[in-house]
Enzyme design. Sequence first.
Site, PDB file in Angstrom:
ATOM      1  CG  ASP A 135      -1.847  -1.218   1.263  1.00 29.27           C
ATOM      2  OD1 ASP A 135      -1.861  -1.990   0.290  1.00 29.27           O
ATOM      3  OD2 ASP A 135      -2.530  -1.413   2.280  1.00 29.27           O
ATOM      4  CE  LYS A 185      -3.661  -4.479   1.348  1.00 26.62           C
ATOM      5  NZ  LYS A 185      -4.227  -3.746   2.480  1.00 26.62           N
ATOM      6  CB  CYS A 242      -1.879  -2.901   5.815  1.00 23.81           C
ATOM      7  SG  CYS A 242      -3.454  -2.085   5.469  1.00 23.81           S
TER       8      CYS A 242
END
Length: 298
Positions: free
Chosen positions: A121, A182, A215
């Site tokens: 990310d 995602k 994450c």
Amino acid sequence: MAATEAAVPALPNSGGVGAGAPSGTVPVLFCFSVFARPSSVPHGAGYELLIQKFLSLYGDQLDMHRKFVVQLFAEEWGQYVDLPKGFAVSERCKVRLVPLQIQLTTLGNLIPSSTVFFCCDMQERFRPAIKYFGDIISVGQRLLQGARILGIPVIVTEQYPKGLGSTVQEIDLTGVKLVLPKTKFSMVLPEVEAALAEIPGVRSVVLFGVETHVCIQQTALELVGRGIEVHIVADATSSRSMMDRMFALERLARTGIIVTTSEAVLLQLVADKDHPKFKEVQNLIKASAPESGLLSKV
């Protein structure tokens, strides 16, 4: 039973273990701790299938950081014995899973052939919010360059890219194995699990990106739960809050996850100055990673 030292005679079938077992299967009593659950396995099942059955029955109670031994109840001795080498189930029996008292030590050896890089990310919308984002972009880029040099697969995710944008332009995604959108915080998506299954012998994941306490943390814990060793690159991961980052790294380190640096990772993967790619990797690390505010917050 094939290759057993002490055969286990059939027990009376009085509605107990394996009553009504499907044709072609053998009734087995699976014991763990104070529990005992009757089930069945295919005729000829060996060690691996027994382990799988234990996981399906008791997986939520097993500490995957422990080492276990499977034992077989031997009528001849009136007690459990270590499962004989080459054991195969051919008749009704009783087995148990015993955790060893010592925990496995995570050595943290990295070998290119068994390593995958996870880039999590590193997206444009996070730029103004994540502390020292420019520094972790710089380090993340040299990790990806190192992966290309050493032929290490790279998996990249983007959290809700429709709203948060794509991976920043400074990160060169040339040659990466997967780039996946995602909404789940963890990178362990079905597509990622399938990709890992296609790579033979994966043992280690080198993980970096944002955010450390969300994450990155959730990805690391899921991977460890699947038996994969995780290396988090401290100089390539950050959060909006340095307190969140600090406590996440401390928590992860206590679970046996390895918190390391980009230079340590790259040099461990090369391992020898005579490695054919050493000079190329050396060129990547000639300039030290930025000594940003992350340094005092690990």
